[in-house]
Motif scaffolding. Structure first.
Motif, PDB file in Angstrom:
ATOM      1  N   GLY A 142     -54.497 -65.233 -44.891  1.00 34.58           N
ATOM      2  CA  GLY A 142     -55.707 -64.895 -44.060  1.00 34.58           C
ATOM      3  C   GLY A 142     -55.986 -66.154 -43.134  1.00 34.58           C
ATOM      4  N   LYS A 143     -55.311 -66.903 -43.144  1.00 29.28           N
ATOM      5  CA  LYS A 143     -55.698 -68.504 -42.252  1.00 29.28           C
ATOM      6  C   LYS A 143     -54.831 -68.450 -40.949  1.00 29.28           C
ATOM      7  CE  LYS A 143     -58.324 -69.645 -45.426  1.00 29.28           C
ATOM      8  NZ  LYS A 143     -59.982 -69.216 -45.368  1.00 29.28           N
ATOM      9  N   THR A 144     -55.347 -69.313 -40.018  1.00 28.58           N
ATOM     10  CA  THR A 144     -54.681 -69.506 -38.752  1.00 28.58           C
ATOM     11  C   THR A 144     -53.995 -70.760 -38.750  1.00 28.58           C
ATOM     12  OG1 THR A 144     -56.033 -68.246 -37.351  1.00 28.58           O
ATOM     13  CG2 THR A 144     -54.851 -69.711 -36.251  1.00 28.58           C
ATOM     14  N   GLN A 170     -45.192 -64.233 -42.108  1.00 26.12           N
ATOM     15  CA  GLN A 170     -45.895 -64.629 -40.502  1.00 26.12           C
ATOM     16  C   GLN A 170     -46.226 -63.200 -39.813  1.00 26.12           C
ATOM     17  OE1 GLN A 170     -44.637 -66.598 -36.275  1.00 26.12           O
ATOM     18  NE2 GLN A 170     -43.119 -66.720 -38.058  1.00 26.12           N
ATOM     19  N   GLY A 171     -47.432 -63.145 -39.403  1.00 25.64           N
ATOM     20  CA  GLY A 171     -48.003 -61.963 -38.874  1.00 25.64           C
ATOM     21  C   GLY A 171     -48.524 -60.962 -39.768  1.00 25.64           C
ATOM     22  N   GLU A 172     -48.252 -61.138 -40.873  1.00 18.19           N
ATOM     23  CA  GLU A 172     -48.881 -60.136 -42.133  1.00 18.19           C
ATOM     24  C   GLU A 172     -50.043 -60.824 -43.027  1.00 18.19           C
ATOM     25  OE1 GLU A 172     -45.705 -58.325 -44.477  1.00 18.19           O
ATOM     26  OE2 GLU A 172     -44.618 -57.901 -42.622  1.00 18.19           O
ATOM     27  N   ASP A 173     -49.569 -62.016 -43.344  1.00 17.75           N
ATOM     28  CA  ASP A 173     -50.266 -62.755 -44.478  1.00 17.75           C
ATOM     29  C   ASP A 173     -51.161 -63.775 -43.543  1.00 17.75           C
ATOM     30  OD1 ASP A 173     -49.874 -61.327 -46.655  1.00 17.75           O
ATOM     31  OD2 ASP A 173     -47.808 -62.277 -46.294  1.00 17.75           O
ATOM     32  N   TYR A 174     -50.705 -64.542 -42.488  1.00 19.69           N
ATOM     33  CA  TYR A 174     -51.364 -65.435 -41.842  1.00 19.69           C
ATOM     34  C   TYR A 174     -51.114 -65.342 -40.273  1.00 19.69           C
ATOM     35  CZ  TYR A 174     -46.745 -67.701 -41.824  1.00 19.69           C
ATOM     36  OH  TYR A 174     -45.377 -67.953 -41.772  1.00 19.69           O
ATOM     37  N   GLU A 175     -51.918 -65.979 -39.412  1.00 20.92           N
ATOM     38  CA  GLU A 175     -51.715 -65.904 -37.995  1.00 20.92           C
ATOM     39  C   GLU A 175     -51.049 -67.120 -37.479  1.00 20.92           C
ATOM     40  OE1 GLU A 175     -54.146 -65.352 -33.767  1.00 20.92           O
ATOM     41  OE2 GLU A 175     -55.130 -65.438 -35.810  1.00 20.92           O
ATOM     42  N   ALA A 176     -50.028 -67.181 -36.800  1.00 21.32           N
ATOM     43  CA  ALA A 176     -49.421 -68.408 -36.201  1.00 21.32           C
ATOM     44  C   ALA A 176     -49.786 -68.690 -34.902  1.00 21.32           C
ATOM     45  CB  ALA A 176     -47.932 -68.203 -36.336  1.00 21.32           C
ATOM     46  N   ILE A 177     -49.810 -69.776 -34.409  1.00 16.39           N
ATOM     47  CA  ILE A 177     -50.025 -70.226 -33.011  1.00 16.39           C
ATOM     48  C   ILE A 177     -48.876 -71.451 -32.709  1.00 16.39           C
ATOM     49  CG2 ILE A 177     -52.530 -69.626 -32.983  1.00 16.39           C
ATOM     50  CD1 ILE A 177     -53.014 -72.589 -32.532  1.00 16.39           C
ATOM     51  N   VAL A 194     -57.481 -74.106 -35.666  1.00 11.79           N
ATOM     52  CA  VAL A 194     -56.958 -73.735 -36.749  1.00 11.79           C
ATOM     53  C   VAL A 194     -57.387 -74.251 -37.939  1.00 11.79           C
ATOM     54  CG1 VAL A 194     -54.688 -73.354 -35.165  1.00 11.79           C
ATOM     55  CG2 VAL A 194     -55.117 -75.399 -36.438  1.00 11.79           C
TER      56      VAL A 194
END
Length: 302
Positions: A142-144, A170-177, A194
């Motif tokens: 749930g984190k970025t 990735q994209g399901e359980d956390y947000e990637a930048i 982040v």
């Protein structure tokens, strides 16, 4: 030494690298190489500390010393731009970590001049600020998370694999930048943009100017597996035999213990490792499973 900074040579995504089937028309060939022609290098900028020797400048000077040839350096913005500069015959060589090397070699249009073997040392961790509630990899759900670059071994592929092994996708359980580099990831973390920044364990051990957080200001969460290849020197396929041989002889001398301080982060992951001259493409097969987690199939890159 002549240092040249030219515009970026072809920003690429991984998909573009995978789908392009033919290289650009060569701008240079072995036939027009001469004994006094410059050796050209594509690299990401390193060393922003004005009080310290720039490791790229140090590398260029050491190559000049070993080869007797002028070295010209071109800064490009990301790892895949280094690959494209070599593939399109704009430069002779580039120094890469394991994954972008595997991407390049599997196109069949770039050669590995030499490779440094990996070892059993974990490659990556995810950095959080000391006051963060995140204590273990599972807490990153749930984190970025900031990653350095989509073709970075330590700043993307290995930590994504670490998260995958913990059940986080990735994209399901956390947000990637993507922060455009390790330095950008650290800045995003410091500014609260982040929750974590995934990076090379090596950088956290080196400290300033490569890692901005002092002891007590940060914690590492998790450790990724090791890699079969720590890095390579990639070379354009059209390079003349004399220059290829000259570089094969010079580069192991450049990446040696007496030059460790001058090369800084550029040599940190390579010096002291076993060096393989003209490695076979099969050396990179160990990256296939890890790359697939990030949605890249190395065997399909041609």
């Amino acid at each position: 030494m002549r240092r040249v900074a030219t515009p970026a040579l072809g920003l690429l995504s991984i998909a573009a690298l995978a789908l392009t089937g033919c290289s650009a028309t060569a701008s240079a060939s072995g036939s027009d190489a001469t004994a006094d022609a410059p050796i050209t290098v594509a690299t990401l900028p390193l060393g922003d500390d004005p009080t310290a020797e720039n490791p790229i400048e140090a590398f260029a000077a050491l190559i000049e010393e070993e080869t007797g040839r002028t070295v010209e350096v071109t800064d490009v913005p990301d790892y895949l731009s280094v690959v494209e500069a070599i593939r399109a015959d704009h430069v002779d060589i580039g120094i890469m970590s394991g994954f972008p090397s595997a991407l390049a070699v599997n196109t069949g249009e770039v050669d590995a001049l030499l490779a440094w073997k990996g070892d059993d040392t974990p490659v990556s961790t995810c950095v959080v600020l000391d006051g963060s509630p995140i204590q273990e990899v599972d807490d990153l759900a749930g984190k970025t998370i900031a990653f350095a670059d989509q073709a970075s071994s330590s700043g993307y592929f290995m930590p994504v694999y670490m998260l995958h092994e913990a059940g986080l996708e990735q994209g399901e359980d956390y947000e990637a930048i993507f922060a455009g580099g390790h330095e950008g990831s650290f800045a995003a973390l410091e500014q609260g943009q982040v929750d974590a920044a995934c990076t090379a364990i090596m950088l956290t051990q080196m400290g300033a100017p490569y890692f901005p957080f002092a002891d007590g200001e940060w914690r590492g969460v998790g450790e990724s597996p090791s890699m079969p290849v720590a890095g390579t020197v990639l070379v354009r396929q059209s390079i003349d035999d004399d220059t290829r041989t000259l570089l094969e002889e010079a580069l192991p001398k450049v990446f040696s213990e007496p030059n460790a301080e001058a090369l800084g982060a550029l040599g940190e992951g390579f010096i002291g490792r076993e060096t393989i001259i003209a490695p076979e493409p099969g050396l990179f097969e160990g990256f296939v499973d890890i790359a697939a987690v990030a949605g890249v199939k190395l065997e399909d890159l041609r």
